[in-house]
Scaffold this motif. Structure first.
Motif, PDB file in Angstrom:
ATOM      1  N   PRO A  40       0.798  -1.234   0.000  1.00  9.07           N
ATOM      2  CA  PRO A  40       0.000   0.000   0.000  1.00  9.07           C
ATOM      3  C   PRO A  40       0.831   1.285   0.000  1.00  9.07           C
ATOM      4  O   PRO A  40       0.351   2.324  -0.443  1.00  9.07           O
ATOM      5  CB  PRO A  40      -0.840  -0.110   1.281  1.00  9.07           C
ATOM      6  CG  PRO A  40      -0.987  -1.589   1.484  1.00  9.07           C
ATOM      7  CD  PRO A  40       0.330  -2.160   1.058  1.00  9.07           C
ATOM      8  N   PHE A  41       2.074   1.210   0.509  1.00  7.13           N
ATOM      9  CA  PHE A  41       2.946   2.389   0.448  1.00  7.13           C
ATOM     10  C   PHE A  41       3.670   2.352  -0.898  1.00  7.13           C
ATOM     11  O   PHE A  41       4.671   1.654  -1.067  1.00  7.13           O
ATOM     12  CB  PHE A  41       3.948   2.384   1.599  1.00  7.13           C
ATOM     13  CG  PHE A  41       4.831   3.620   1.642  1.00  7.13           C
ATOM     14  CD1 PHE A  41       4.408   4.768   2.294  1.00  7.13           C
ATOM     15  CD2 PHE A  41       6.077   3.624   1.020  1.00  7.13           C
ATOM     16  CE1 PHE A  41       5.222   5.898   2.333  1.00  7.13           C
ATOM     17  CE2 PHE A  41       6.882   4.744   1.053  1.00  7.13           C
ATOM     18  CZ  PHE A  41       6.450   5.885   1.706  1.00  7.13           C
ATOM     19  N   ASP A  86       0.039   6.103   2.018  1.00 10.50           N
ATOM     20  CA  ASP A  86      -0.067   5.394   0.745  1.00 10.50           C
ATOM     21  C   ASP A  86       1.088   5.686  -0.198  1.00 10.50           C
ATOM     22  O   ASP A  86       1.096   5.254  -1.350  1.00 10.50           O
ATOM     23  CB  ASP A  86      -1.392   5.755   0.053  1.00 10.50           C
ATOM     24  CG  ASP A  86      -1.510   7.257  -0.252  1.00 10.50           C
ATOM     25  OD1 ASP A  86      -0.579   8.015   0.088  1.00 10.50           O
ATOM     26  OD2 ASP A  86      -2.541   7.645  -0.834  1.00 10.50           O
TER      27      ASP A  86
END
Length: 298
Positions: free
Chosen positions: A245-246, A291
């Protein structure tokens, strides 16, 4: 290098020899308003070597661990690369003698009270060592890294006595391939479940930061982690896998990340030597959301 005592005073380390015009030999303590704490002794005698304080760590009892590339303190070669100062006075702790034979880049204390140091040394271990309360080598934990350099730049203690180390190395004990990041069990053996089957980072990792949720943020000169594009910055899960997600855009950092900090709201600040972040012109400092997108208010 910086550290914060429980009383709100700040310890500072580096290459400096004065502070606000007063003699200040590479490690000092200042109050919350920036005033030099003259009651803090620090290093007062002759110090040899290309002396730099690279890392500071405050133990649970307030005593200060000082790591760097000095080869003696107060003309005594017993105190080289890693020393300890008393609390609150800051005098050299003569009972603490470290066995490492080269520069210390990072030091931290485990929940058990044991100390973990990382750096460029190759004795008594390569890159990372566990020490007892007086600085003696804990030979029950034989951590070993193998590469042309074997440098450890950051150490992250985890639950169960495990330790994540990052830096510049490609092999661990037993010839296990590790891409500049590995995890050791409490006895110093490599944990094969950490990032199992993953390639790790394809470049040096200079900084690692434990996040509140148990994940780890890393920064360095890499452009990929486990084969996924991550320019200079990434977040990994506690098991070493990539935290997808990052996801920074446009390659992430166009350069090298050297340091990180967690800000309010879980935002991640990165400092280093780069010209853009996520394709946006930002020199050397950037702030990311969870994110991987940039914080436009910074």
């Amino acid at each position: 290098a910086l550290g914060l005592h429980a009383d709100g005073n700040i310890v500072v380390g580096g290459t400096f020899t004065t502070y606000n015009g007063a003699t200040a030999n590479r490690v000092i303590r200042i109050t919350g308003n920036g005033t030099l704490d003259s009651s803090f002794t620090g290093f007062t005698g002759n110090i040899t070597g290309n002396f730099t304080v690279n890392t500071l760590a405050i133990q649970g009892d307030g005593r200060l661990l000082v790591g760097g590339n000095f080869t003696s303190v107060n003309n005594d070669p017993n105190y080289r690369y890693l020393a300890r100062l008393s609390y609150p006075g800051g005098a050299l702790d003569a009972s603490f003698i470290s066995p490492v034979n080269s520069t210390v880049l990072t030091v931290t204390q485990q929940s058990t009270g044991a100390l973990l140091a990382g750096g460029t040394f190759n004795s008594p271990n390569v890159g990372v060592v566990r020490l007892g309360a007086t600085g003696s080598w804990d030979s029950s934990a034989i951590h070993t890294l193998r590469s042309a350099t074997g440098v450890v730049s950051a150490v992250i203690p985890q639950a169960g006595g495990k330790t994540v180390v990052v830096g510049n190395f490609d092999r661990s004990r037993g010839g296990v391939v590790v891409g500049n990041i590995a995890r050791f069990n409490g006895d110093g053996t490599v944990d094969p479940t950490f990032n199992a089957g993953g390639a790790g980072a394809n470049g040096v990792i200079y900084a690692a930061l434990a996040l509140p949720d148990g994940r780890i943020a890393i920064a360095g000169s890499f452009t990929a982690y486990n084969g996924s594009l991550r320019g200079g910055i990434a977040v990994i899960n506690a098991d070493g896998s990539l935290h997808a997600p990052f996801t920074p855009t446009a390659g992430g950092l166009a350069g090298v990340g050297y340091s990180m900090a967690v800000l309010s709201g879980g935002r991640l600040a990165a400092g280093g030597s780069f010209s853009t972040a996520n394709g946006i012109a930002l020199r050397n400092v950037a702030v990311f959301h969870l994110d991987g997108s940039l914080d436009p208010t910074f």
